[in-house]
Design an enzyme around this catalytic site. Structure first.
Site, PDB file in Angstrom:
ATOM      1  N   THR A 239       0.981  -1.220   0.110  1.00  0.00           N
ATOM      2  CA  THR A 239      -0.072  -0.112  -0.079  1.00  0.00           C
ATOM      3  C   THR A 239       0.952   1.238   0.105  1.00  0.00           C
ATOM      4  O   THR A 239       2.057   1.277   0.547  1.00  0.00           O
ATOM      5  CB  THR A 239      -0.771   0.115   1.435  1.00  0.00           C
ATOM      6  N   ASP A 240       0.247   2.412  -0.432  1.00  0.00           N
ATOM      7  CA  ASP A 240       0.919   3.577  -0.502  1.00  0.00           C
ATOM      8  C   ASP A 240       1.083   4.003   1.238  1.00  0.00           C
ATOM      9  O   ASP A 240       1.837   5.099   1.119  1.00  0.00           O
ATOM     10  CB  ASP A 240       0.291   4.608  -1.402  1.00  0.00           C
ATOM     11  N   GLU A 241       0.353   3.603   1.803  1.00  0.00           N
ATOM     12  CA  GLU A 241       0.339   4.331   3.210  1.00  0.00           C
ATOM     13  C   GLU A 241       1.591   4.055   3.920  1.00  0.00           C
ATOM     14  O   GLU A 241       1.836   4.498   4.985  1.00  0.00           O
ATOM     15  CB  GLU A 241      -0.797   3.678   4.113  1.00  0.00           C
TER      16      GLU A 241
ATOM     17  N   LYS B 195       2.183  -3.013   7.353  1.00  0.00           N
ATOM     18  CA  LYS B 195       2.421  -3.262   5.916  1.00  0.00           C
ATOM     19  C   LYS B 195       3.915  -3.105   5.534  1.00  0.00           C
ATOM     20  O   LYS B 195       4.624  -3.880   4.811  1.00  0.00           O
ATOM     21  CB  LYS B 195       1.477  -2.638   5.137  1.00  0.00           C
TER      22      LYS B 195
HETATM   23  P1  NAD Z   1      -9.749  -7.515   2.086  1.00  0.00           P
HETATM   24  O1  NAD Z   1      -9.533  -7.016   3.711  1.00  0.00           O
HETATM   25  O2  NAD Z   1     -10.897  -6.979   1.415  1.00  0.00           O
HETATM   26  O3  NAD Z   1      -9.324  -8.731   1.909  1.00  0.00           O
HETATM   27  C1  NAD Z   1      -8.271  -9.583   2.615  1.00  0.00           C
HETATM   28  C2  NAD Z   1      -8.380 -11.152   2.295  1.00  0.00           C
HETATM   29  O4  NAD Z   1      -7.488 -11.889   3.126  1.00  0.00           O
HETATM   30  C3  NAD Z   1      -9.599 -11.702   2.827  1.00  0.00           C
HETATM   31  O5  NAD Z   1     -10.397 -12.493   2.021  1.00  0.00           O
HETATM   32  C4  NAD Z   1      -9.209 -12.561   4.297  1.00  0.00           C
HETATM   33  O6  NAD Z   1     -10.152 -13.515   4.321  1.00  0.00           O
HETATM   34  C5  NAD Z   1      -7.982 -12.846   3.939  1.00  0.00           C
HETATM   35  N1  NAD Z   1      -7.175 -12.929   5.003  1.00  0.00           N
HETATM   36  C6  NAD Z   1      -6.982 -12.548   6.175  1.00  0.00           C
HETATM   37  N2  NAD Z   1      -6.031 -12.949   6.976  1.00  0.00           N
HETATM   38  C7  NAD Z   1      -5.490 -14.133   6.306  1.00  0.00           C
HETATM   39  C8  NAD Z   1      -4.874 -15.090   6.808  1.00  0.00           C
HETATM   40  N3  NAD Z   1      -4.365 -15.195   7.853  1.00  0.00           N
HETATM   41  N4  NAD Z   1      -4.843 -16.134   5.854  1.00  0.00           N
HETATM   42  C9  NAD Z   1      -5.260 -16.203   4.702  1.00  0.00           C
HETATM   43  N5  NAD Z   1      -6.253 -15.322   4.251  1.00  0.00           N
HETATM   44  C10 NAD Z   1      -6.254 -14.301   5.211  1.00  0.00           C
HETATM   45  O7  NAD Z   1      -8.348  -6.489   1.544  1.00  0.00           O
HETATM   46  P2  NAD Z   1      -8.338  -5.730   0.141  1.00  0.00           P
HETATM   47  O8  NAD Z   1      -8.681  -4.300   0.339  1.00  0.00           O
HETATM   48  O9  NAD Z   1      -8.636  -6.696  -0.889  1.00  0.00           O
HETATM   49  O10 NAD Z   1      -6.599  -5.847   0.130  1.00  0.00           O
HETATM   50  C11 NAD Z   1      -5.885  -6.863  -0.309  1.00  0.00           C
HETATM   51  C12 NAD Z   1      -4.245  -6.386  -0.297  1.00  0.00           C
HETATM   52  O11 NAD Z   1      -4.066  -5.205  -1.021  1.00  0.00           O
HETATM   53  C13 NAD Z   1      -3.882  -6.179   0.935  1.00  0.00           C
HETATM   54  O12 NAD Z   1      -2.647  -6.739   1.412  1.00  0.00           O
HETATM   55  C14 NAD Z   1      -4.004  -4.635   1.091  1.00  0.00           C
HETATM   56  O13 NAD Z   1      -2.865  -4.267   2.442  1.00  0.00           O
HETATM   57  C15 NAD Z   1      -3.433  -4.211  -0.200  1.00  0.00           C
HETATM   58  N6  NAD Z   1      -4.079  -3.039  -0.511  1.00  0.00           N
HETATM   59  C16 NAD Z   1      -5.204  -2.468  -0.269  1.00  0.00           C
HETATM   60  C17 NAD Z   1      -5.831  -1.430  -0.682  1.00  0.00           C
HETATM   61  C18 NAD Z   1      -7.422  -1.076  -0.835  1.00  0.00           C
HETATM   62  O14 NAD Z   1      -7.645   0.392  -1.192  1.00  0.00           O
HETATM   63  N7  NAD Z   1      -8.061  -1.730  -0.313  1.00  0.00           N
HETATM   64  C19 NAD Z   1      -4.799  -0.450  -1.470  1.00  0.00           C
HETATM   65  C20 NAD Z   1      -3.530  -0.886  -1.623  1.00  0.00           C
HETATM   66  C21 NAD Z   1      -3.279  -2.119  -1.118  1.00  0.00           C
HETATM   67  O1  DAU Z   2      -4.120   3.952   0.494  1.00  0.00           O
HETATM   68  C1  DAU Z   2      -4.256   2.642   0.307  1.00  0.00           C
HETATM   69  C2  DAU Z   2      -5.110   2.251   1.705  1.00  0.00           C
HETATM   70  O2  DAU Z   2      -6.417   2.633   1.236  1.00  0.00           O
HETATM   71  C3  DAU Z   2      -5.188   0.605   1.606  1.00  0.00           C
HETATM   72  O3  DAU Z   2      -3.944   0.180   1.887  1.00  0.00           O
HETATM   73  C4  DAU Z   2      -6.093   0.273   2.948  1.00  0.00           C
HETATM   74  O4  DAU Z   2      -6.187  -1.154   2.784  1.00  0.00           O
HETATM   75  C5  DAU Z   2      -7.689   0.826   2.406  1.00  0.00           C
HETATM   76  O5  DAU Z   2      -8.505   0.383   3.585  1.00  0.00           O
HETATM   77  C6  DAU Z   2      -7.510   2.196   2.293  1.00  0.00           C
HETATM   78  O6  DAU Z   2      -7.292   2.804   3.494  1.00  0.00           O
HETATM   79  P1  DAU Z   2      -7.787   4.318   3.831  1.00  0.00           P
HETATM   80  O7  DAU Z   2      -7.837   4.458   5.535  1.00  0.00           O
HETATM   81  O8  DAU Z   2      -7.616   5.484   3.155  1.00  0.00           O
HETATM   82  O9  DAU Z   2      -9.390   3.933   3.616  1.00  0.00           O
HETATM   83  P2  DAU Z   2     -10.867   4.293   3.959  1.00  0.00           P
HETATM   84  O10 DAU Z   2     -11.857   3.855   3.106  1.00  0.00           O
HETATM   85  O11 DAU Z   2     -11.098   3.544   5.573  1.00  0.00           O
HETATM   86  O12 DAU Z   2     -10.861   5.743   4.188  1.00  0.00           O
HETATM   87  C7  DAU Z   2     -10.943   6.549   3.161  1.00  0.00           C
HETATM   88  C8  DAU Z   2     -10.952   8.243   3.717  1.00  0.00           C
HETATM   89  O13 DAU Z   2     -12.323   8.283   4.243  1.00  0.00           O
HETATM   90  C9  DAU Z   2     -10.205   8.253   4.904  1.00  0.00           C
HETATM   91  O14 DAU Z   2      -9.490   9.801   4.776  1.00  0.00           O
HETATM   92  C10 DAU Z   2     -10.924   8.255   6.239  1.00  0.00           C
HETATM   93  C11 DAU Z   2     -12.226   8.614   5.593  1.00  0.00           C
HETATM   94  N1  DAU Z   2     -13.453   8.230   6.185  1.00  0.00           N
HETATM   95  C12 DAU Z   2     -13.529   6.651   6.006  1.00  0.00           C
HETATM   96  C13 DAU Z   2     -14.563   6.067   6.848  1.00  0.00           C
HETATM   97  C14 DAU Z   2     -14.426   4.587   6.946  1.00  0.00           C
HETATM   98  C15 DAU Z   2     -14.492   8.681   6.812  1.00  0.00           C
HETATM   99  O15 DAU Z   2     -14.337  10.042   6.694  1.00  0.00           O
HETATM  100  N2  DAU Z   2     -15.303   8.188   7.295  1.00  0.00           N
HETATM  101  C16 DAU Z   2     -15.682   6.737   7.411  1.00  0.00           C
HETATM  102  O16 DAU Z   2     -16.680   6.097   8.026  1.00  0.00           O
END
Ligand code: NAD
Ligand code: DAU
Length: 351
Positions: free
Chosen positions: A130-132, A159
């Protein structure tokens, strides 16, 4: 090629599995997922009978299970997405993030190294991050691949730690690796704890929309299928040991994004334009809330030729349509434990 995709029942993982199953019928895809609250086999129901697909329920922290799985399926490559992924949950319960994201990743690295060490030729461990990990930007600037790590939440620290372990296994043991760090994804099948699906669900149900702080935090949004296509390109063409940033060049202040989401959703529901704006409720800010993320993805564009395919309004429209057409999916995932999470996270603020 036999590819182990971890976390393939989650949001992004399900799109990656589907992309690879359809585009590469010659590959065998083994989807390993623990099916935590975030994992849902409904996300990949359409491909469960594909001849090149196998699902295995398991835990990336279970080293014996991982060893058995690598042997049984003769794994050549890993695309590792399994993780705990929600920042708010990491604030209330950090240790599950440390266990899954750090220990789980180290376990997989160790098993890959053990199984491949006699011949690393043609093997690859692809770590999805992730970019975080880069921290928080002020009003200007971008994250580059060589931006110093500065994670600030338990999620991003876990991460960042996992990224370091991937590079350590590469440098110390010669494990072939590639990493990518992506910005915020949106699209179908995202669990409604994240901003966009949570707010779509609440607009549909005319429930308060909990905006953290002043709503001025900025995120860089990418359609999930574009993330899957970037992973495909990096998996096949990325250079050993390299990191690639993935982003949509699509920055939005939360409050502006929320107003656009309201406008598009109201229109699809046949409500007067902007009528759901009355649901906006400002609540206590997220602890340690990162102000701004913005990705420079020019290395990926210049080196590997990847660019995102969708404009934001189009992607958002498709996403809203998906949630409106899949009310059963939503109803299923928000039953049970979700209600408890929602009450703990938002209860007193918007109850
Ligand atoms: P998600 O939470 O939707 O899915 C995670 C999956 O991992 C689930 O299916 C869960 O059952 C599985 N999991 C959790 N613990 C496990 C374990 N111990 N063994 C096997 N499986 C397990 O997550 P996502 O949003 O799809 O993110 C997927 C990946 O991409 C993550 O590594 C996250 O850090 C990265 N990522 C997410 C975002 C985003 O915006 N969602 C952005 C950048 C990177
Ligand atoms: O940048 C990549 C990341 O983006 C991933 O690595 C993470 O897995 C993914 O969850 C996401 O993280 P964020 O914290 O940016 O996403 P989230 O959807 O939780 O929140 C987006 C923005 O909205 C953040 O500034 C917080 C705000 N927010 C979020 C929620 C859930 C609110 O204002 N209210 C809310 O209820």
């Amino acid at each position: 090629m036999k590819i182990l995709i971890t976390g393939g029942a989650g949001f992004i993982g399900s799109h990656v599995v589907r992309h690879f199953i359809h585009k590469y019928p010659q590959y065998n895809i083994i989807n390993l997922d623990l099916l935590t609250y975030a994992g849902n086999l409904e996300n990949i129901k359409d491909i469960e009978d594909a001849p090149n697909y196998t699902f295995v329920k398991g835990d990336i922290q279970d080293i014996d299970q991982m060893r058995g799985l690598f042997t049984k399926y003769e794994i050549d490559a890993v695309i590792h997405l399994a993780a705990e992924s929600h920042v708010d949950r990491s604030i209330s319960d950090p240790f599950v993030f440390i266990k899954t994201n750090v220990l789980g990743t180290a376990t997989l690295l160790q098993v890959a190294k053990e199984k491949w060490q006699d011949n690393m030729e043609g093997k690859l461990f692809y770590h999805v991050s992730t970019d975080e990990v880069y921290g928080s930007l002020e009003d200007t600037g971008l994250f580059y691949e060589d931006t110093a790590y500065d994670p600030r939440s338990p999620y991003s620290a876990s991460k960042a730690s996992s990224d370091h372990f991937v590079r350590a296994w590469h440098h110390t043991y010669g494990l072939p690796v590639v990493l990518s760090n992506c910005s915020n994804n949106y699209g179908a099948n995202q669990f409604p704890e994240k901003l966009i699906p949570l707010f779509i669900n609440n607009i549909i149900n005319e429930k308060p929309l909990p905006v953290y702080g002043k709503g001025i935090n900025v995120r860089d949004w990418l359609y999930v299928e574009d993330h899957a296509s970037a992973i495909d390109v990096i998996f096949h063409k990325g250079r050993n040991g390299e990191t690639y940033n993935i982003g949509g060049h699509n920055e939005w202040r939360n409050i502006d994004l929320i107003k656009l989401l309201i406008k598009l959703t109201d229109a699809k529901l046949g409500r007067p334009e902007g009528s759901s704006e009355k649901l906006i409720t400002y609540v206590t800010d997220r602890a340690g809330h990162d102000l701004r993320y913005a990705i420079d993805a020019s290395k990926l564009k210049d080196e590997l030729g990847w660019v995102p395919s969708l404009q934001f309004e189009e992607g958002l429209g498709k996403t809203i349509d998906w949630y409106l057409e899949n009310k059963d999916w939503l109803a299923n995932v928000i039953s049970g434990d979700y209600q408890k999470y929602y009450e703990n996270q938002y209860g007193s603020a918007i109850g």
